[in-house]
Every structure is written in C-alpha cells, then in structure tokens.
Design a protein around this motif. Structure first.
Motif, PDB file in Angstrom:
ATOM      1  N   LYS A  97      39.146 -44.810  77.549  1.00 33.39           N
ATOM      2  CA  LYS A  97      37.720 -44.897  77.222  1.00 33.39           C
ATOM      3  C   LYS A  97      37.364 -44.186  75.929  1.00 33.39           C
ATOM      4  N   LYS A  98      38.111 -43.129  75.616  1.00 29.69           N
ATOM      5  CA  LYS A  98      37.770 -42.353  74.433  1.00 29.69           C
ATOM      6  C   LYS A  98      37.909 -43.146  73.133  1.00 29.69           C
ATOM      7  N   PHE A  99      38.567 -44.314  73.182  1.00 34.18           N
ATOM      8  CA  PHE A  99      38.817 -45.044  71.938  1.00 34.18           C
ATOM      9  C   PHE A  99      37.827 -46.161  71.666  1.00 34.18           C
ATOM     10  N   LEU A 100      36.827 -46.346  72.539  1.00 36.86           N
ATOM     11  CA  LEU A 100      35.874 -47.443  72.332  1.00 36.86           C
ATOM     12  C   LEU A 100      34.508 -47.017  72.853  1.00 36.86           C
ATOM     13  N   SER A 101      33.488 -47.182  72.028  1.00 37.13           N
ATOM     14  CA  SER A 101      32.162 -46.736  72.449  1.00 37.13           C
ATOM     15  C   SER A 101      31.112 -47.794  72.129  1.00 37.13           C
ATOM     16  N   ALA A 102      29.908 -47.523  72.554  1.00 35.77           N
ATOM     17  CA  ALA A 102      28.794 -48.446  72.335  1.00 35.77           C
ATOM     18  C   ALA A 102      28.419 -48.542  70.856  1.00 35.77           C
ATOM     19  N   ASN A 103      28.932 -47.637  70.044  1.00 37.61           N
ATOM     20  CA  ASN A 103      28.671 -47.713  68.598  1.00 37.61           C
ATOM     21  C   ASN A 103      29.633 -48.661  67.881  1.00 37.61           C
ATOM     22  N   ASP A 104      30.669 -49.116  68.598  1.00 31.29           N
ATOM     23  CA  ASP A 104      31.699 -49.907  67.922  1.00 31.29           C
ATOM     24  C   ASP A 104      31.339 -51.374  67.791  1.00 31.29           C
ATOM     25  N   ARG A 105      31.757 -51.956  66.680  1.00 32.41           N
ATOM     26  CA  ARG A 105      31.690 -53.393  66.446  1.00 32.41           C
ATOM     27  C   ARG A 105      33.130 -53.865  66.307  1.00 32.41           C
ATOM     28  N   VAL A 106      33.552 -54.689  67.260  1.00 30.24           N
ATOM     29  CA  VAL A 106      34.976 -54.970  67.459  1.00 30.24           C
ATOM     30  C   VAL A 106      35.357 -56.355  66.945  1.00 30.24           C
ATOM     31  N   LEU A 107      36.483 -56.424  66.260  1.00 26.57           N
ATOM     32  CA  LEU A 107      37.134 -57.701  65.967  1.00 26.57           C
ATOM     33  C   LEU A 107      38.328 -57.794  66.913  1.00 26.57           C
ATOM     34  N   ILE A 108      38.262 -58.734  67.842  1.00 30.71           N
ATOM     35  CA  ILE A 108      39.378 -58.999  68.757  1.00 30.71           C
ATOM     36  C   ILE A 108      40.337 -59.942  68.037  1.00 30.71           C
ATOM     37  N   VAL A 109      41.640 -59.616  68.056  1.00 32.30           N
ATOM     38  CA  VAL A 109      42.631 -60.516  67.470  1.00 32.30           C
ATOM     39  C   VAL A 109      43.789 -60.711  68.442  1.00 32.30           C
ATOM     40  N   ASP A 110      44.461 -61.854  68.333  1.00 31.70           N
ATOM     41  CA  ASP A 110      45.661 -62.115  69.119  1.00 31.70           C
ATOM     42  C   ASP A 110      46.440 -63.235  68.466  1.00 31.70           C
ATOM     43  N   ASP A 111      47.709 -63.399  68.876  1.00 29.51           N
ATOM     44  CA  ASP A 111      48.517 -64.458  68.265  1.00 29.51           C
ATOM     45  C   ASP A 111      48.128 -65.819  68.837  1.00 29.51           C
ATOM     46  N   PHE A 112      47.997 -65.926  70.139  1.00 34.86           N
ATOM     47  CA  PHE A 112      47.683 -67.188  70.791  1.00 34.86           C
ATOM     48  C   PHE A 112      46.377 -67.120  71.562  1.00 34.86           C
ATOM     49  N   LEU A 113      45.711 -68.271  71.653  1.00 37.33           N
ATOM     50  CA  LEU A 113      44.579 -68.448  72.554  1.00 37.33           C
ATOM     51  C   LEU A 113      44.843 -69.746  73.301  1.00 37.33           C
ATOM     52  N   ALA A 114      45.012 -69.657  74.623  1.00 38.48           N
ATOM     53  CA  ALA A 114      45.261 -70.843  75.439  1.00 38.48           C
ATOM     54  C   ALA A 114      44.066 -71.039  76.385  1.00 38.48           C
ATOM     55  N   ASN A 115      44.177 -70.522  77.591  1.00 31.05           N
ATOM     56  CA  ASN A 115      43.039 -70.634  78.508  1.00 31.05           C
ATOM     57  C   ASN A 115      42.013 -69.523  78.299  1.00 31.05           C
ATOM     58  N   GLY A 116      42.322 -68.553  77.483  1.00 28.49           N
ATOM     59  CA  GLY A 116      41.335 -67.535  77.118  1.00 28.49           C
ATOM     60  C   GLY A 116      41.320 -66.307  77.993  1.00 28.49           C
ATOM     61  N   LYS A 117      42.258 -66.203  78.928  1.00 24.83           N
ATOM     62  CA  LYS A 117      42.201 -65.085  79.876  1.00 24.83           C
ATOM     63  C   LYS A 117      42.394 -63.738  79.171  1.00 24.83           C
ATOM     64  N   ALA A 118      43.325 -63.688  78.217  1.00 19.86           N
ATOM     65  CA  ALA A 118      43.575 -62.413  77.521  1.00 19.86           C
ATOM     66  C   ALA A 118      42.345 -61.996  76.716  1.00 19.86           C
ATOM     67  N   VAL A 119      41.805 -62.923  75.953  1.00 25.13           N
ATOM     68  CA  VAL A 119      40.618 -62.591  75.154  1.00 25.13           C
ATOM     69  C   VAL A 119      39.463 -62.197  76.055  1.00 25.13           C
ATOM     70  N   ASN A 120      39.305 -62.923  77.166  1.00 23.96           N
ATOM     71  CA  ASN A 120      38.200 -62.574  78.079  1.00 23.96           C
ATOM     72  C   ASN A 120      38.385 -61.200  78.715  1.00 23.96           C
ATOM     73  N   GLY A 121      39.630 -60.820  78.942  1.00 22.65           N
ATOM     74  CA  GLY A 121      39.894 -59.466  79.430  1.00 22.65           C
ATOM     75  C   GLY A 121      39.463 -58.420  78.411  1.00 22.65           C
ATOM     76  N   LEU A 122      39.722 -58.696  77.151  1.00 22.87           N
ATOM     77  CA  LEU A 122      39.323 -57.769  76.086  1.00 22.87           C
ATOM     78  C   LEU A 122      37.798 -57.761  75.918  1.00 22.87           C
ATOM     79  N   ILE A 123      37.179 -58.934  76.057  1.00 26.15           N
ATOM     80  CA  ILE A 123      35.703 -58.998  76.003  1.00 26.15           C
ATOM     81  C   ILE A 123      35.108 -58.173  77.140  1.00 26.15           C
ATOM     82  N   ASP A 124      35.725 -58.279  78.318  1.00 24.04           N
ATOM     83  CA  ASP A 124      35.269 -57.506  79.474  1.00 24.04           C
ATOM     84  C   ASP A 124      35.350 -56.005  79.190  1.00 24.04           C
TER      85      ASP A 124
END
Lengths: 190, 190
Positions: A111-138
């Motif tokens: 938790k110490k590495f992400l706060s409500a002040n952050d604006r995040v760029l999520i990156v990954d090599d693949f996007l298929a059904n989106g489960k990994a990205v959605n986990g990061l969005i969560d």
C-alpha cells in the motif's frame, strides 16, 4: 503502430489456443531497442497526463514498464504474484486470471507505493481478456489512484478485453491489435 | 559502489531471517535512475568482455537486466520459474532454491536463445547463498556458453554465495557487499 506490427509478422508465431508466441523479442528473450521504442511510444501518447507511476504485473510487464519509466522519469511499481517472505505490512490484493498460465493468481502491491495522489499509467505486454489489467485497475481503485492511461504492446482484439476497457472509458493505447490469427496469417485492426 | 551503499543505508530495512528489504527502490517499487546507474556500472566493468547476452531469472532481475542491456545493446534472456502454456520445444532446466520465497523452483530457458557462441553476463538484484546464480551458471554450462561475468546489485556477503563464486574463479562484481547487518546497522565490505 507499424514497428510492432512488422515485428509480429516477422517473428511472431501462432499457436493453438489463441496463443501468439513472441518469445524471441518481447517476453523470454527481450529486444531492448524494440522495448525502448515501446516506451517512447507510450511516452509520446501519455506525456501530458501527469503520470506519477508506471504500474504493471510481474514478470513480463516489467521490461516494458522500465523502458517506459525511463522516458517519464517516474517510479515503476509492479504487482507481485506470490506471497514472498518479504511482503510484510499492508497490501492491496486482487485476483487475476492468467491466460498464459491458465490459473488464477492473487496479485499484491504494498500500500505504501500507491496513493490517492497518484496518476497511473498501467502497462503490460499482452491484453487478451483483460483480467490482468482489470486486476491492476482494481488495485488503483483500492488506493484511490486515477488510471490515467493504459499502454499495451499487443492486444488480441478478438478476445474482447480491450473493447471492454474502451467501452468503459479507459484511455487504452495498444501498439498492435490482432483481430484474427491462424497458422497462415495475422490480421491487425487498422 | 558508494551510490548503492548510500541508498541501502538510506532506504534499506533489515528484517528477521537475514532479509534486507529494499522494496522501495530495487524490487517492488523501482527507481529507474538508480537502476540505470546499476546498468552503467555493469557496462563499465564488463564492456571489454565481448558480452552477447544479459541473463537473469524472473522477476526481480529483469529490471536490472534491461537497464544493463541498454548499455550493451544485446538481448536480455531470462529464465522462467513456472511452466507456462507458451514454453514449447526444447528447454534448458535447472533447480534453484529461492531464499526470498523459501521454496525450490525449476527454472527454464528455451534452448534456442543460448548457444555455445554466447558470452553471457549474468545479473541479478541479490546474491545470498548463490543458488539462483548457480542455476543460471548451470544453464550456461548446458548450452556450452561462457559465463564472462556476474553483476549483482547487493551481495549478502555473510551468506557465502559470493565468496564461493569468487573462489571458483568467476568474475563477480557486486555493487554493495553486506558483511553484517542487524536492526541498528548495516556494514559493508570495503
């Protein structure tokens, strides 16, 4: 973008089960010049978004995240898949189904590495059904952090994860979107 | 080197079980400028060795490997810990005990990515008892590739893995060697 599409056509291999093998340049052997182009493309797209963190999930997102972070000059944070001896303290957790490995993972971020002040760029090599990205969005949601953008090297468009994210209003930038693939051909979305 | 020792003193935290937590800059949140300095230090040390591949093991070695490879302009290859659906074909395999996770892993590298013509720089974030590095050395041996050098960000000198590698004649370069650590202090080998 053409540089990614060209490399997929040159070195990508289609395997059964909707697998696109790009292991010679993207996620087992890494072509660092190509990954640097990926980072630059993400920077050019998202540089005006006030990005404070590059977020990915281990392991094959890490290389892209690092090359992207070099341009943005912000920290990389990556969600971890297994509970190590070293992850003490408060954690954000989410469940992610891995298409590559065929199993569910719990992913964690301190938790110490992400706060409500952050604006995040999520990156990954693949996007298929989106489960990994959605986990990061969560995880970002749990932190109160804004998902300012999503950068993907290769989207398998026919698996729907990308279309779902776009429909929900996320600023998703995929360098190549594969809409059809079989042993003989790979077709990109234009 | 001083830049690594200083950062450890500033942000490292000693935990029970000989754990040195450096998660805020080296292996959970990544300080990309620091990692670039790591890559440059490895390049300056090994640039005349004819390196053809940077080899590490997922996941926390990948960032260092990428930043190092940027200077060398050679591919990164990383050994994978789990058998994914995508690893078909011939594989080099070795068993590695993970100090961080407290378990044995089988690590694999596709044979097509390493040959007897290669001169390899092995890199990783930590060196403790040396099991991970020895697994990678074993893989190089199976390939007939030469281990031209080993670059480590933080060596826990008191755990002996580094001393063993040096005694066996490997060209091991550790940016910081911790010889003693407890809740109150961290002492580096000079």
């Amino acid at each position: 973008m053409k540089f990614m599409e060209d490399r997929i056509l040159k070195d990508g291999q289609v395997r059964p089960g909707h697998i696109l093998k790009v292991d010679s340049f993207l996620n087992h052997q890494l072509d660092i010049s190509l990954l640097s182009e990926v980072g630059k493309a993400f920077y050019d797209r998202f540089k005006d978004k006030g990005i404070t963190r590059i977020l990915t999930v281990e392991a094959s997102g890490i290389a892209i995240a690092c090359m992207t972070a070099e341009y943005f000059q912000v920290p990389v944070i990556f969600a971890k898949k297994s509970k190590s001896q070293n992850l003490d303290g408060d954690l954000f957790t989410s469940v992610v189904h891995s298409y590559t490995y065929g199993i569910d993972n719990t992913v964690t971020l301190a938790k110490k590495f992400l706060s409500a002040n952050d604006r995040v760029l999520i990156v990954d090599d693949f996007l298929a059904n989106g489960k990994a990205v959605n986990g990061l969005i969560d995880i970002c949601g749990q932190a109160g952090a804004e998902v300012a953008g999503i950068g993907i090297a290769i989207e398998k468009g026919f698996q729907g994860g990308g279309d779902d994210l776009r429909a929900r209003g996320y600023d998703l930038f995929s360098l190549a979107v594969v809409d059809e693939m079989n042993a003989d051909s790979i077709k990109f979305r234009s």
